[in-house]
Design a protein around this motif. Structure first.
Motif, PDB file in Angstrom:
ATOM      1  N   TYR A   1      32.440   6.647   7.002  1.00 40.17           N
ATOM      2  CA  TYR A   1      33.692   6.895   7.698  1.00 40.17           C
ATOM      3  C   TYR A   1      34.816   6.020   7.157  1.00 40.17           C
ATOM      4  O   TYR A   1      35.949   6.453   6.978  1.00 40.17           O
ATOM      5  N   LEU A   2      34.496   4.775   6.863  1.00 41.96           N
ATOM      6  CA  LEU A   2      35.515   3.823   6.435  1.00 41.96           C
ATOM      7  C   LEU A   2      36.092   4.125   5.055  1.00 41.96           C
ATOM      8  O   LEU A   2      37.266   3.854   4.806  1.00 41.96           O
ATOM      9  N   VAL A   3      35.273   4.649   4.144  1.00 39.09           N
ATOM     10  CA  VAL A   3      35.729   4.769   2.750  1.00 39.09           C
ATOM     11  C   VAL A   3      36.027   6.193   2.309  1.00 39.09           C
ATOM     12  O   VAL A   3      36.578   6.396   1.225  1.00 39.09           O
ATOM     13  N   HIS A   4      35.708   7.195   3.117  1.00 31.78           N
ATOM     14  CA  HIS A   4      35.711   8.556   2.582  1.00 31.78           C
ATOM     15  C   HIS A   4      37.096   9.154   2.403  1.00 31.78           C
ATOM     16  O   HIS A   4      37.303   9.995   1.514  1.00 31.78           O
ATOM     17  N   MET A   5      38.084   8.763   3.216  1.00 29.19           N
ATOM     18  CA  MET A   5      39.292   9.577   3.288  1.00 29.19           C
ATOM     19  C   MET A   5      40.159   9.468   2.035  1.00 29.19           C
ATOM     20  O   MET A   5      40.195  10.388   1.199  1.00 29.19           O
ATOM     21  N   TYR A   6      40.889   8.376   1.854  1.00 29.09           N
ATOM     22  CA  TYR A   6      41.847   8.319   0.757  1.00 29.09           C
ATOM     23  C   TYR A   6      41.176   8.127  -0.591  1.00 29.09           C
ATOM     24  O   TYR A   6      41.692   8.596  -1.611  1.00 29.09           O
ATOM     25  N   ILE A   7      40.036   7.454  -0.627  1.00 36.37           N
ATOM     26  CA  ILE A   7      39.307   7.347  -1.887  1.00 36.37           C
ATOM     27  C   ILE A   7      38.792   8.726  -2.293  1.00 36.37           C
ATOM     28  O   ILE A   7      38.917   9.145  -3.457  1.00 36.37           O
ATOM     29  N   GLY A   8      38.224   9.460  -1.339  1.00 38.82           N
ATOM     30  CA  GLY A   8      37.729  10.803  -1.624  1.00 38.82           C
ATOM     31  C   GLY A   8      38.837  11.761  -2.001  1.00 38.82           C
ATOM     32  O   GLY A   8      38.694  12.567  -2.942  1.00 38.82           O
ATOM     33  N   LEU A   9      39.973  11.713  -1.303  1.00 39.89           N
ATOM     34  CA  LEU A   9      41.085  12.603  -1.617  1.00 39.89           C
ATOM     35  C   LEU A   9      41.680  12.286  -2.985  1.00 39.89           C
ATOM     36  O   LEU A   9      42.168  13.183  -3.686  1.00 39.89           O
ATOM     37  N   THR A  10      41.648  11.007  -3.359  1.00 35.12           N
ATOM     38  CA  THR A  10      42.118  10.638  -4.698  1.00 35.12           C
ATOM     39  C   THR A  10      41.200  11.226  -5.763  1.00 35.12           C
ATOM     40  O   THR A  10      41.668  11.732  -6.799  1.00 35.12           O
ATOM     41  N   MET A  11      39.887  11.186  -5.531  1.00 34.96           N
ATOM     42  CA  MET A  11      38.946  11.812  -6.463  1.00 34.96           C
ATOM     43  C   MET A  11      39.207  13.308  -6.572  1.00 34.96           C
ATOM     44  O   MET A  11      39.202  13.883  -7.674  1.00 34.96           O
ATOM     45  N   ILE A  12      39.447  13.954  -5.443  1.00 33.43           N
ATOM     46  CA  ILE A  12      39.728  15.389  -5.461  1.00 33.43           C
ATOM     47  C   ILE A  12      40.984  15.679  -6.263  1.00 33.43           C
ATOM     48  O   ILE A  12      41.047  16.653  -7.039  1.00 33.43           O
ATOM     49  N   HIS A  13      42.007  14.851  -6.100  1.00 34.56           N
ATOM     50  CA  HIS A  13      43.260  15.053  -6.831  1.00 34.56           C
ATOM     51  C   HIS A  13      43.026  15.058  -8.333  1.00 34.56           C
ATOM     52  O   HIS A  13      43.589  15.906  -9.060  1.00 34.56           O
ATOM     53  N   TRP A  14      42.220  14.151  -8.832  1.00 36.40           N
ATOM     54  CA  TRP A  14      42.031  14.020 -10.275  1.00 36.40           C
ATOM     55  C   TRP A  14      41.000  14.997 -10.834  1.00 36.40           C
ATOM     56  O   TRP A  14      41.019  15.305 -12.029  1.00 36.40           O
ATOM     57  N   LEU A  15      40.102  15.496 -10.009  1.00 37.72           N
ATOM     58  CA  LEU A  15      39.014  16.345 -10.515  1.00 37.72           C
ATOM     59  C   LEU A  15      39.163  17.812 -10.135  1.00 37.72           C
ATOM     60  O   LEU A  15      38.325  18.629 -10.515  1.00 37.72           O
TER      61      LEU A  15
ATOM     62  N   ALA B   1      43.894  28.725   1.176  1.00 29.97           N
ATOM     63  CA  ALA B   1      43.686  29.573   0.005  1.00 29.97           C
ATOM     64  C   ALA B   1      42.521  29.066  -0.839  1.00 29.97           C
ATOM     65  O   ALA B   1      41.818  29.863  -1.471  1.00 29.97           O
ATOM     66  N   VAL B   2      42.300  27.753  -0.821  1.00 32.89           N
ATOM     67  CA  VAL B   2      41.203  27.173  -1.600  1.00 32.89           C
ATOM     68  C   VAL B   2      39.859  27.469  -0.931  1.00 32.89           C
ATOM     69  O   VAL B   2      38.869  27.752  -1.604  1.00 32.89           O
ATOM     70  N   PHE B   3      39.835  27.409   0.402  1.00 32.79           N
ATOM     71  CA  PHE B   3      38.604  27.635   1.164  1.00 32.79           C
ATOM     72  C   PHE B   3      38.863  28.720   2.215  1.00 32.79           C
ATOM     73  O   PHE B   3      39.018  28.414   3.410  1.00 32.79           O
ATOM     74  N   PRO B   4      38.955  29.971   1.826  1.00 33.92           N
ATOM     75  CA  PRO B   4      39.338  31.035   2.765  1.00 33.92           C
ATOM     76  C   PRO B   4      38.388  31.194   3.939  1.00 33.92           C
ATOM     77  O   PRO B   4      38.823  31.596   5.031  1.00 33.92           O
ATOM     78  N   SER B   5      37.109  30.902   3.774  1.00 29.80           N
ATOM     79  CA  SER B   5      36.142  31.047   4.873  1.00 29.80           C
ATOM     80  C   SER B   5      35.873  29.729   5.580  1.00 29.80           C
ATOM     81  O   SER B   5      35.942  29.627   6.804  1.00 29.80           O
ATOM     82  N   LEU B   6      35.574  28.681   4.806  1.00 27.75           N
ATOM     83  CA  LEU B   6      35.192  27.393   5.380  1.00 27.75           C
ATOM     84  C   LEU B   6      36.333  26.726   6.126  1.00 27.75           C
ATOM     85  O   LEU B   6      36.106  26.002   7.098  1.00 27.75           O
ATOM     86  N   HIS B   7      37.550  26.987   5.702  1.00 23.16           N
ATOM     87  CA  HIS B   7      38.709  26.343   6.317  1.00 23.16           C
ATOM     88  C   HIS B   7      38.786  26.627   7.819  1.00 23.16           C
ATOM     89  O   HIS B   7      39.161  25.759   8.610  1.00 23.16           O
TER      90      HIS B   7
ATOM     91  N   PRO C   1      34.868  23.987  -9.591  1.00 22.32           N
ATOM     92  CA  PRO C   1      35.229  24.859  -8.463  1.00 22.32           C
ATOM     93  C   PRO C   1      35.285  24.025  -7.174  1.00 22.32           C
ATOM     94  O   PRO C   1      34.520  23.076  -6.999  1.00 22.32           O
ATOM     95  N   ALA C   2      36.207  24.377  -6.299  1.00 21.41           N
ATOM     96  CA  ALA C   2      36.473  23.576  -5.102  1.00 21.41           C
ATOM     97  C   ALA C   2      35.220  23.272  -4.272  1.00 21.41           C
ATOM     98  O   ALA C   2      35.014  22.112  -3.873  1.00 21.41           O
ATOM     99  N   PRO C   3      34.354  24.248  -3.963  1.00 19.02           N
ATOM    100  CA  PRO C   3      33.175  23.920  -3.150  1.00 19.02           C
ATOM    101  C   PRO C   3      32.267  22.893  -3.808  1.00 19.02           C
ATOM    102  O   PRO C   3      31.750  21.978  -3.135  1.00 19.02           O
ATOM    103  N   TYR C   4      32.063  23.010  -5.131  1.00 21.93           N
ATOM    104  CA  TYR C   4      31.211  22.049  -5.835  1.00 21.93           C
ATOM    105  C   TYR C   4      31.862  20.669  -5.884  1.00 21.93           C
ATOM    106  O   TYR C   4      31.180  19.643  -5.820  1.00 21.93           O
ATOM    107  N   LEU C   5      33.181  20.657  -6.005  1.00 26.20           N
ATOM    108  CA  LEU C   5      33.888  19.382  -6.026  1.00 26.20           C
ATOM    109  C   LEU C   5      33.739  18.659  -4.685  1.00 26.20           C
ATOM    110  O   LEU C   5      33.520  17.447  -4.643  1.00 26.20           O
ATOM    111  N   VAL C   6      33.855  19.403  -3.596  1.00 26.71           N
ATOM    112  CA  VAL C   6      33.681  18.788  -2.275  1.00 26.71           C
ATOM    113  C   VAL C   6      32.271  18.224  -2.126  1.00 26.71           C
ATOM    114  O   VAL C   6      32.085  17.095  -1.648  1.00 26.71           O
TER     115      VAL C   6
END
Length: 435
Positions: free
Chosen positions: A303-317, A55-61, A322-327
């Motif tokens: 590759y080493l740092v992007h996953m949980y650190i990045g997802l934590t940033m997404i959670h707070w921001l 629902a957040v990324f209807p096309s890109l998903h 807007p979702a595309p700009y946040l990514v």
């Protein structure tokens, strides 16, 4: 002496080699694979999003959900590069190059990720600092300890590949031995699923071995010339890779509530093999964009740092942009973090570790030579308790030679002779997908 100016004698036959320009296109392919994995985690997983990512990324998903296939691309590249980087090198050289390449950034990434998810545990939590310290060995999967970050599972796959190929390196890498290695590993991987043998399945790695094997065969084509035998190895590997894709799709997209089309995954794998074939045949040698070397160097720390650190940033921001700009913002931050890891950790710490390990290997070689008059005993015997002046081993008259590195890099100068391992992606995501 350039490859084109010499021959490689194997089994009595001399194979004339082509000159080898730097393969910048491998860096480009590595970057594409890394970004595929990053987008899969940021766009196709629930992770830091409150709503269904569809629902957040209807096309890109629809495209990002196949990004886990970047793992397979990494393994394909790894077979090519590891075979290339070990040619003419000793087992000690191989161990030094791999340890100094993969551990420095990994150590910092483990500690940094553990710190972030401990302070902000909304996306992921660690089970305790015992888990963190065990993760520093990169051997946690063999010990039954969970990964601090979901992406680390592929590093253990890489380590097992290194251990297997070390048998070839220890006896001297040749065309014949590489082909035999490919054949034996393929046979073991075919038998493993029905053999009901945990140890065989663990080392044969049937889901991933076709990519490593094909990568080795592609490098043999590149170094020598394509033959029916090598094309046969590649074709069998491609068919086996397609055979196992159904299981991989189930692992990564099992949570989907709608039927998943399998053909995009098969198409991506086929295209990856096609690109490696073009590289092996020299069709992409004209790609000489030097900035790709820097981009390729960032893929492992990214590759080493992007996953949980990045997802934590997404959670707070997620409520602020807007979702595309946040990514895009989080990807940019992770690229900056990867650059800092490369410049401030990989290069200085990797260089120091490489030198320290080489001195250790050199001492091992020197003190392993029997002393004159010791009756064949090693340097640990005799009336002086084994202390003796260093005796240079045959072929080891000084420190282990270091591969030349370009300015601003902790790696060998050319991807055609480098010991660079693509870095690879992920274990179980917060919602169970395995990438």
């Amino acid at each position: 002496m350039r490859d084109a100016d010499r021959g490689d004698v194997d089994g009595g036959a001399t194979h004339h080699l082509r000159s080898a320009p730097r393969l910048y296109v491998l860096d480009a392919l590595r970057l594409i694979a890394a970004l595929m994995v990053v987008l899969f985690h940021y766009v196709a997983l629930y992770g830091g999003w409150e709503n269904n990512p569809r629902a957040v990324f209807p096309s890109l998903h629809a495209y990002a959900r196949y990004g886990w296939l970047g793992v397979e691309v990494f393994f394909l590249i790894s077979g090519f590069v590891i075979c290339m980087s070990t040619w003419g090198r000793s087992l000690g050289d191989f161990v030094v190059s791999r340890v100094s390449r993969i551990y420095p950034a990994y150590w910092v990434a483990v500690l940094l990720t553990a710190l972030v998810v401990t302070v902000w545990p909304q996306v992921r939590q660690v089970d305790g600092w015992d888990q963190v310290f065990t993760n520093l060995t990169m051997l946690q999967q063999g010990l039954g300890v969970s990964d601090v970050d979901g992406v680390y599972w592929t590093l253990f796959i890489e380590l097992k590949f290194y251990a297997l190929f070390a048998v070839v390196v220890a006896t001297g890498v040749t065309y014949r031995k590489c082909v035999m290695f490919c054949g034996i590993w393929t046979a073991a991987a075919v038998i493993a699923p029905t053999a009901d043998n945990t140890l065989l399945d663990m080392w044969a790695m049937p889901l991933y071995s076709p990519y490593f094997v094909a990568g080795i065969a592609f490098y043999l084509m590149h170094r020598f010339r394509p033959t029916a035998l090598l094309w046969g190895i590649v074709l069998v590997s491609l068919l086996l890779a397609h055979h196992h894709l159904g299981e991989r799709i189930g692992d990564n997209l099992a949570g989907a509530k709608q039927p998943i089309a399998h053909w995009p995954a098969h198409l991506i794998v086929t295209l990856a093999f096609a690109v490696l074939a073009l590289i092996a045949l020299g069709a992409l040698d004209r790609v000489q964009w030097r900035w790709l070397a820097t981009a390729g160097a960032l893929t492992y720390p990214l590759y080493l740092v992007h996953m949980y650190i990045g997802l934590t940033m997404i959670h707070w921001l997620r409520g602020l942009l807007p979702a595309p700009y946040l990514v895009l913002l989080v990807v940019g931050v992770m690229l900056v973090a990867a650059w800092l890891l490369h410049r401030c950790v990989e290069r200085p710490l990797g260089s120091w570790l490489r030198g320290a390990l080489r001195r250790g290997i050199d001492d091992m070689r020197r003190y392993s030579v029997p002393r004159a008059g010791s009756g064949g005993a090693g340097g640990d015997g005799g009336p002086t308790g084994g202390r003796t002046e260093p005796v240079a081993a045959a072929g080891a008259t000084g420190p282990v030679p270091a591969a030349a590195a370009p300015a601003g890099s902790a790696e060998p100068a050319s991807t055609t002779t480098a010991d660079r391992a693509p870095l690879v992606p992920a274990e179980r995501s917060p919602v169970g997908e395995r990438v």
